[in-house]
Design an enzyme around this catalytic site. Sequence first.
Site, mmCIF file in Angstrom:
data_model
loop_
_atom_site.group_PDB
_atom_site.id
_atom_site.type_symbol
_atom_site.label_atom_id
_atom_site.label_comp_id
_atom_site.label_asym_id
_atom_site.label_seq_id
_atom_site.Cartn_x
_atom_site.Cartn_y
_atom_site.Cartn_z
ATOM 1 N N GLU A 6 0.831 -1.203 0.000
ATOM 2 C CA GLU A 6 0.000 0.000 0.000
ATOM 3 C C GLU A 6 0.868 1.256 0.000
ATOM 4 O O GLU A 6 0.539 2.252 -0.640
ATOM 5 C CB GLU A 6 -0.901 -0.034 1.243
ATOM 6 N N GLU A 42 2.280 1.793 -3.417
ATOM 7 C CA GLU A 42 1.200 2.324 -4.253
ATOM 8 C C GLU A 42 1.039 3.837 -4.014
ATOM 9 O O GLU A 42 0.945 4.622 -4.963
ATOM 10 C CB GLU A 42 -0.088 1.583 -3.854
ATOM 11 N N CYS A 61 -7.816 -1.783 4.705
ATOM 12 C CA CYS A 61 -7.592 -2.878 5.654
ATOM 13 C C CYS A 61 -8.846 -3.278 6.392
ATOM 14 O O CYS A 61 -8.962 -4.398 6.869
ATOM 15 C CB CYS A 61 -6.564 -2.482 6.705
ATOM 16 N N SER A 115 -7.177 1.815 -1.896
ATOM 17 C CA SER A 115 -5.941 1.093 -2.201
ATOM 18 C C SER A 115 -6.293 -0.311 -2.666
ATOM 19 O O SER A 115 -7.190 -0.948 -2.125
ATOM 20 C CB SER A 115 -5.076 1.007 -0.948
ATOM 21 N N LYS A 169 -14.628 -9.674 9.509
ATOM 22 C CA LYS A 169 -13.616 -10.523 8.869
ATOM 23 C C LYS A 169 -14.215 -11.854 8.433
ATOM 24 O O LYS A 169 -13.743 -12.477 7.501
ATOM 25 C CB LYS A 169 -12.448 -10.776 9.832
ATOM 26 N N GLU A 196 -15.566 -11.017 5.153
ATOM 27 C CA GLU A 196 -14.487 -10.800 4.192
ATOM 28 C C GLU A 196 -13.922 -12.132 3.695
ATOM 29 O O GLU A 196 -13.718 -12.323 2.496
ATOM 30 C CB GLU A 196 -13.370 -9.961 4.830
ATOM 31 N N GLU A 248 -13.769 -13.433 -4.207
ATOM 32 C CA GLU A 248 -12.523 -12.990 -4.862
ATOM 33 C C GLU A 248 -11.301 -13.725 -4.324
ATOM 34 O O GLU A 248 -10.280 -13.802 -4.992
ATOM 35 C CB GLU A 248 -12.260 -11.490 -4.626
ATOM 36 N N CYS A 272 -9.287 -1.405 15.577
ATOM 37 C CA CYS A 272 -9.568 -2.835 15.754
ATOM 38 C C CYS A 272 -9.518 -3.264 17.210
ATOM 39 O O CYS A 272 -10.115 -4.271 17.579
ATOM 40 C CB CYS A 272 -8.585 -3.666 14.958
#
Lengths: 106, 418
Positions: free
Chosen positions: B139, B142, B169, B189, B229, B232, B237, B393
């Site tokens: 990241e 980038e 994230c 990102s 999560k 996710e 993907e 978090c």
Amino acid sequence: MAHYDYEEKKLSVSRREFLGLLGVGAAVIWMGAYVTTDLVKNRKKYIRMRAQGLYKDDGQSVIRQSHNNKALMDMYAQFAGKPLSTVPQELFHTKYVDRINLGGVI
Amino acid sequence: MMGLQENEFRGIIQIDKKACKGCDGCKSVCPTGAIEGKYGANHTINQEKCIDCGQCLINCPFGAPIDTIDMVDQVMARLIDKSTTVVATIAPSVRVAIGEEFGMEPGTLATAKLYGALKQVGFKILDTNFTADMTIMEEGTELVEKLRHYFLGEDTVTPVGPLPQLTSCCPGWVHYAELNNPGVLKHMSSAKSPMMMAGALAKTYGAQNIWGVDPQQIYVVGIMPCTAKKFEASRPEFYNAAQYWGKRGRTGNYPDIDTVLTTRDLARLLKKLNIDLQAVAEITDADNPLAQYSGAGTIFGNTGGVMEAALRTAYFVITGQELPILSFEPVRGLNGVKKTDISLHDAQTGKDFILKVAVVNGIKENLTSVIEEVEAGNSPYHFIEIMNCPGGCVNGGGQPTNPMGTAWIDKYKALLPW
């Protein structure tokens, strides 16, 4: 003419006693407010304590920057090449989905 | 149901009707307004709006919202099966909170004990902090490419997205943006979250270079402070390791992350196996390359932590020098939106420029103004960190519920005279 035997009970609160009671009442309300304020303040305390735990972990680390993580650089050297190069693009990057225009899945 | 891809988990968080008192406490913390039901009546969650962040769960004074995905027994079965290499990837915030389930103070750093306990029950360790460092490399690179392109007019090898760059994230934030602000996705990102990187890394580099096993025999368990999560990990993907091997002549179809346990789930697993974290022998795991992490990787769990970690590396890459003071105070703390400027001197061209960054601490209270500017195309910032949960978090929806939970106060705060 109706006659009542009832005699009203005398409630004798002197001026001094009245002020005293007022004071006690105020103290009770004030303490309640104080406790509530404390509660509001401390409800985030555990977040700060956990955050301090992580900052402590950072502070005691010998290496504090990602680019100085030697094991990670070894991984790039042996396996992935450079950041954003072909293998990282395959494995470590992703795309996002516009869910407003996504059809429904039953 | 709208807005879901195939096989994605739905309805991870549900409200237990018997426990709900209709106090509206959950509504005061829900970032998406997904909770329905009048004051005093049973509440329900509108699953089309819910992003599974679990803030209602950790803040409810009655314990009514529950996490319905319970994989503890499945993970235990995998641990017994000796033909499977079970890998645990532990998020930063787990190590400062899991102790609470075993009678330690909040914030007690239990990394070594956690490693000890996980090894004892048969996990291999790939610390998410290691892949957090990797996230910074991806990241951060980038971001540096974008800065060099837009500030210094340099050409890039691949086309770069627009500034500001938004962090990716937080799965709650990503899901939120996909549902509510798809216009900003081009700013996001492209780097995966550290957990998803860990999954892909375990089944490629881990399988081949570290453990020497068949990637199909690896079962990766994300141990996370987060209920989002779980969503996710179920996204379609993330079969990149299988695709990677597919291109190199090995068949098989398996997800990068097989399952996710929250901090609470892991505590339950350890208790089922009669392990007391306080009594476990400490292990530093110094000879495991996948358990080496920098201080920058570990602060990912705090609001502002991703920003701070990224700045340490971006500053070095651009100026050629390390940041003089590593503890970057302007992005720390629990303020709603934290903003700061960093002046950079490019070592290659000798040009100076100012990097403007912002940190959004909690979507519910603080996202709107910042994201509207991004959508309108007049955001003054170049890099914005966004985390769904207030505090980051460490206060995630998968963390131990704390008896200090007093969400109902928010409802009455406006009435209080002071």
